[in-house]
Design a protein around this motif. Sequence first.
Motif, PDB file in Angstrom:
ATOM      1  N   TYR A 153       6.434   7.806  -5.815  1.00 30.69           N
ATOM      2  CA  TYR A 153       5.897   6.835  -6.770  1.00 30.69           C
ATOM      3  C   TYR A 153       5.008   7.533  -7.797  1.00 30.69           C
ATOM      4  CZ  TYR A 153       1.510   7.099  -4.152  1.00 30.69           C
ATOM      5  OH  TYR A 153       0.365   7.547  -3.557  1.00 30.69           O
ATOM      6  N   ASN A 154       4.797   8.838  -7.614  1.00 36.30           N
ATOM      7  CA  ASN A 154       3.995   9.614  -8.564  1.00 36.30           C
ATOM      8  C   ASN A 154       4.561  11.030  -8.641  1.00 36.30           C
ATOM      9  OD1 ASN A 154       3.096  11.131  -6.351  1.00 36.30           O
ATOM     10  ND2 ASN A 154       1.153  10.040  -6.188  1.00 36.30           N
ATOM     11  N   ASP A 155       3.970  11.826  -9.498  1.00 31.58           N
ATOM     12  CA  ASP A 155       4.388  13.228  -9.614  1.00 31.58           C
ATOM     13  C   ASP A 155       3.214  14.156  -9.292  1.00 31.58           C
ATOM     14  OD1 ASP A 155       2.855  12.755 -11.857  1.00 31.58           O
ATOM     15  OD2 ASP A 155       4.337  13.484 -13.295  1.00 31.58           O
ATOM     16  N   ALA A 156       2.412  13.761  -8.308  1.00 33.50           N
ATOM     17  CA  ALA A 156       1.265  14.568  -7.900  1.00 33.50           C
ATOM     18  C   ALA A 156       1.728  15.967  -7.502  1.00 33.50           C
ATOM     19  CB  ALA A 156       0.535  13.897  -6.739  1.00 33.50           C
ATOM     20  N   PRO A 157       1.056  17.009  -7.989  1.00 33.56           N
ATOM     21  CA  PRO A 157       1.544  18.370  -7.778  1.00 33.56           C
ATOM     22  C   PRO A 157       1.606  18.824  -6.317  1.00 33.56           C
ATOM     23  CG  PRO A 157      -0.645  18.395  -8.772  1.00 33.56           C
ATOM     24  CD  PRO A 157      -0.186  16.967  -8.761  1.00 33.56           C
ATOM     25  N   TYR A 158       0.765  18.276  -5.447  1.00 36.17           N
ATOM     26  CA  TYR A 158       0.769  18.718  -4.056  1.00 36.17           C
ATOM     27  C   TYR A 158       1.471  17.737  -3.121  1.00 36.17           C
ATOM     28  CZ  TYR A 158      -2.598  22.075  -5.777  1.00 36.17           C
ATOM     29  OH  TYR A 158      -3.203  23.085  -6.483  1.00 36.17           O
ATOM     30  N   ALA A 159       2.049  16.672  -3.662  1.00 35.80           N
ATOM     31  CA  ALA A 159       2.708  15.666  -2.823  1.00 35.80           C
ATOM     32  C   ALA A 159       4.108  16.119  -2.437  1.00 35.80           C
ATOM     33  CB  ALA A 159       2.763  14.335  -3.550  1.00 35.80           C
ATOM     34  N   ASP A 160       4.407  15.978  -1.153  1.00 40.64           N
ATOM     35  CA  ASP A 160       5.740  16.285  -0.632  1.00 40.64           C
ATOM     36  C   ASP A 160       6.376  15.066   0.030  1.00 40.64           C
ATOM     37  OD1 ASP A 160       5.589  19.180  -1.148  1.00 40.64           O
ATOM     38  OD2 ASP A 160       4.142  19.214   0.494  1.00 40.64           O
ATOM     39  N   HIS A 161       5.551  14.133   0.480  1.00 35.56           N
ATOM     40  CA  HIS A 161       6.020  12.943   1.184  1.00 35.56           C
ATOM     41  C   HIS A 161       5.269  11.731   0.649  1.00 35.56           C
ATOM     42  CE1 HIS A 161       8.235  15.166   4.314  1.00 35.56           C
ATOM     43  NE2 HIS A 161       7.286  16.078   4.134  1.00 35.56           N
ATOM     44  N   TRP A 162       5.996  10.618   0.528  1.00 37.74           N
ATOM     45  CA  TRP A 162       5.424   9.374   0.035  1.00 37.74           C
ATOM     46  C   TRP A 162       5.706   8.286   1.057  1.00 37.74           C
ATOM     47  CZ3 TRP A 162       7.664  13.192  -2.610  1.00 37.74           C
ATOM     48  CH2 TRP A 162       6.968  13.736  -3.702  1.00 37.74           C
ATOM     49  N   PHE A 163       4.725   7.429   1.291  1.00 41.01           N
ATOM     50  CA  PHE A 163       4.843   6.354   2.272  1.00 41.01           C
ATOM     51  C   PHE A 163       4.438   5.036   1.627  1.00 41.01           C
ATOM     52  CE2 PHE A 163       4.500  10.098   4.865  1.00 41.01           C
ATOM     53  CZ  PHE A 163       5.211   9.820   6.022  1.00 41.01           C
ATOM     54  N   GLU A 164       4.913   3.942   2.240  1.00 41.49           N
ATOM     55  CA  GLU A 164       4.503   2.624   1.794  1.00 41.49           C
ATOM     56  C   GLU A 164       4.452   1.674   2.978  1.00 41.49           C
ATOM     57  OE1 GLU A 164       7.301   0.856  -0.934  1.00 41.49           O
ATOM     58  OE2 GLU A 164       8.926   0.955   0.504  1.00 41.49           O
TER      59      GLU A 164
ATOM     60  N   LEU B 116       0.858  -1.179   0.000  1.00 44.48           N
ATOM     61  CA  LEU B 116       0.000   0.000   0.000  1.00 44.48           C
ATOM     62  C   LEU B 116       0.894   1.228   0.000  1.00 44.48           C
ATOM     63  CD1 LEU B 116      -3.070   0.504   0.031  1.00 44.48           C
ATOM     64  CD2 LEU B 116      -2.974   0.508   2.504  1.00 44.48           C
ATOM     65  N   VAL B 117       0.592   2.193  -0.851  1.00 46.77           N
ATOM     66  CA  VAL B 117       1.365   3.432  -0.936  1.00 46.77           C
ATOM     67  C   VAL B 117       0.421   4.612  -0.758  1.00 46.77           C
ATOM     68  CG1 VAL B 117       3.149   2.433  -2.432  1.00 46.77           C
ATOM     69  CG2 VAL B 117       1.164   3.557  -3.472  1.00 46.77           C
ATOM     70  N   LEU B 118       0.989   5.761  -0.418  1.00 41.59           N
ATOM     71  CA  LEU B 118       0.211   6.987  -0.295  1.00 41.59           C
ATOM     72  C   LEU B 118       1.131   8.177  -0.434  1.00 41.59           C
ATOM     73  CD1 LEU B 118       0.500   8.585   2.768  1.00 41.59           C
ATOM     74  CD2 LEU B 118      -0.273   6.315   3.413  1.00 41.59           C
ATOM     75  N   ASP B 119       0.537   9.324  -0.764  1.00 42.14           N
ATOM     76  CA  ASP B 119       1.291  10.572  -0.750  1.00 42.14           C
ATOM     77  C   ASP B 119       0.560  11.566   0.126  1.00 42.14           C
ATOM     78  OD1 ASP B 119      -0.453  12.485  -2.331  1.00 42.14           O
ATOM     79  OD2 ASP B 119      -0.088  11.027  -3.912  1.00 42.14           O
ATOM     80  N   THR B 120       1.305  12.533   0.644  1.00 42.98           N
ATOM     81  CA  THR B 120       0.719  13.568   1.483  1.00 42.98           C
ATOM     82  C   THR B 120       1.575  14.825   1.387  1.00 42.98           C
ATOM     83  OG1 THR B 120      -0.238  14.014   3.667  1.00 42.98           O
ATOM     84  CG2 THR B 120       1.884  12.863   3.632  1.00 42.98           C
ATOM     85  N   ARG B 121       1.096  15.886   1.973  1.00 42.59           N
ATOM     86  CA  ARG B 121       1.788  17.174   1.916  1.00 42.59           C
ATOM     87  C   ARG B 121       2.622  17.397   3.168  1.00 42.59           C
ATOM     88  NH1 ARG B 121      -3.527  20.178   0.736  1.00 42.59           N
ATOM     89  NH2 ARG B 121      -3.033  21.090   2.747  1.00 42.59           N
ATOM     90  N   ALA B 122       3.572  18.314   3.065  1.00 43.48           N
ATOM     91  CA  ALA B 122       4.441  18.650   4.186  1.00 43.48           C
ATOM     92  C   ALA B 122       3.665  19.270   5.343  1.00 43.48           C
ATOM     93  CB  ALA B 122       5.553  19.598   3.735  1.00 43.48           C
ATOM     94  N   ASP B 123       2.637  20.068   5.048  1.00 42.49           N
ATOM     95  CA  ASP B 123       1.892  20.737   6.117  1.00 42.49           C
ATOM     96  C   ASP B 123       0.933  19.804   6.854  1.00 42.49           C
ATOM     97  OD1 ASP B 123       0.410  20.939   3.561  1.00 42.49           O
ATOM     98  OD2 ASP B 123      -1.094  21.997   4.749  1.00 42.49           O
ATOM     99  N   LEU B 124       0.694  18.617   6.349  1.00 43.02           N
ATOM    100  CA  LEU B 124      -0.223  17.678   6.988  1.00 43.02           C
ATOM    101  C   LEU B 124       0.553  16.784   7.959  1.00 43.02           C
ATOM    102  CD1 LEU B 124      -2.468  16.853   3.903  1.00 43.02           C
ATOM    103  CD2 LEU B 124      -2.819  18.583   5.672  1.00 43.02           C
ATOM    104  N   VAL B 125       1.147  17.421   8.951  1.00 44.27           N
ATOM    105  CA  VAL B 125       2.021  16.719   9.901  1.00 44.27           C
ATOM    106  C   VAL B 125       1.265  15.661  10.706  1.00 44.27           C
ATOM    107  CG1 VAL B 125       3.719  18.581  10.049  1.00 44.27           C
ATOM    108  CG2 VAL B 125       1.770  18.581  11.605  1.00 44.27           C
ATOM    109  N   GLU B 126      -0.002  15.905  11.008  1.00 44.05           N
ATOM    110  CA  GLU B 126      -0.774  14.925  11.765  1.00 44.05           C
ATOM    111  C   GLU B 126      -0.968  13.649  10.951  1.00 44.05           C
ATOM    112  OE1 GLU B 126      -2.357  19.102  12.751  1.00 44.05           O
ATOM    113  OE2 GLU B 126      -1.825  17.993  10.951  1.00 44.05           O
ATOM    114  N   ALA B 127      -1.193  13.789   9.664  1.00 44.41           N
ATOM    115  CA  ALA B 127      -1.360  12.623   8.793  1.00 44.41           C
ATOM    116  C   ALA B 127      -0.054  11.828   8.739  1.00 44.41           C
ATOM    117  CB  ALA B 127      -1.778  13.055   7.391  1.00 44.41           C
TER     118      ALA B 127
END
Length: 193
Positions: free
Chosen positions: A174-185, A148-159
Amino acid sequence: MTPPTPSPGSTPTPTPSSAPTPSPAAAPWTIAPEPFDSPDAVALWRAYYTEVSDRYYLLHEGRRTAPAELDREIAAHTGAELSPAAGQLLVGRYGGEPAGTAGVRLLDASTAELTRVFVREGVRGRGGAPLLVRAAEDAARALGAVRLVLDTRADLVEARALYTRLGYTETEPYNDAPYADHWFEKTLSPQLS
């Protein structure tokens, strides 16, 4: 957009005349698959997108999302990719009321993406987010995913803290989403019967 997080705010102190907050036993979480276009799913998507969009614009431009922009983006990202057989949207209810979502969609035969993790502000801190993520992991396994993978933004520290706490590790994009700053798996262990 990315998984949402709680916005800063204070909880009012109950007064003697205030009704008590329901205990978890009185208002348990239930999580079940639901069509992306059900009225509850649509309302939760609007609440989610409004929160993360406003949070972004307030941080970077000092303004909330313009109503026309909000309507356009919500309509453009319906969540159709979260439909069986390649995805699943889950709606969490707290005390029977729609309170949160999590979705998964297959990226390939063995990898799914976690998305739309959201809990309404009034029920945050009552254990819903981990339950939604775990239910999404189960849904991903049912779709055949082992990762399972996901992306999130730098300002979403709680997430980011939530995902780390639940065993996700930060990885390369794993993607080039314009608002993604961090990727997890996370590697999904087989589900125990």
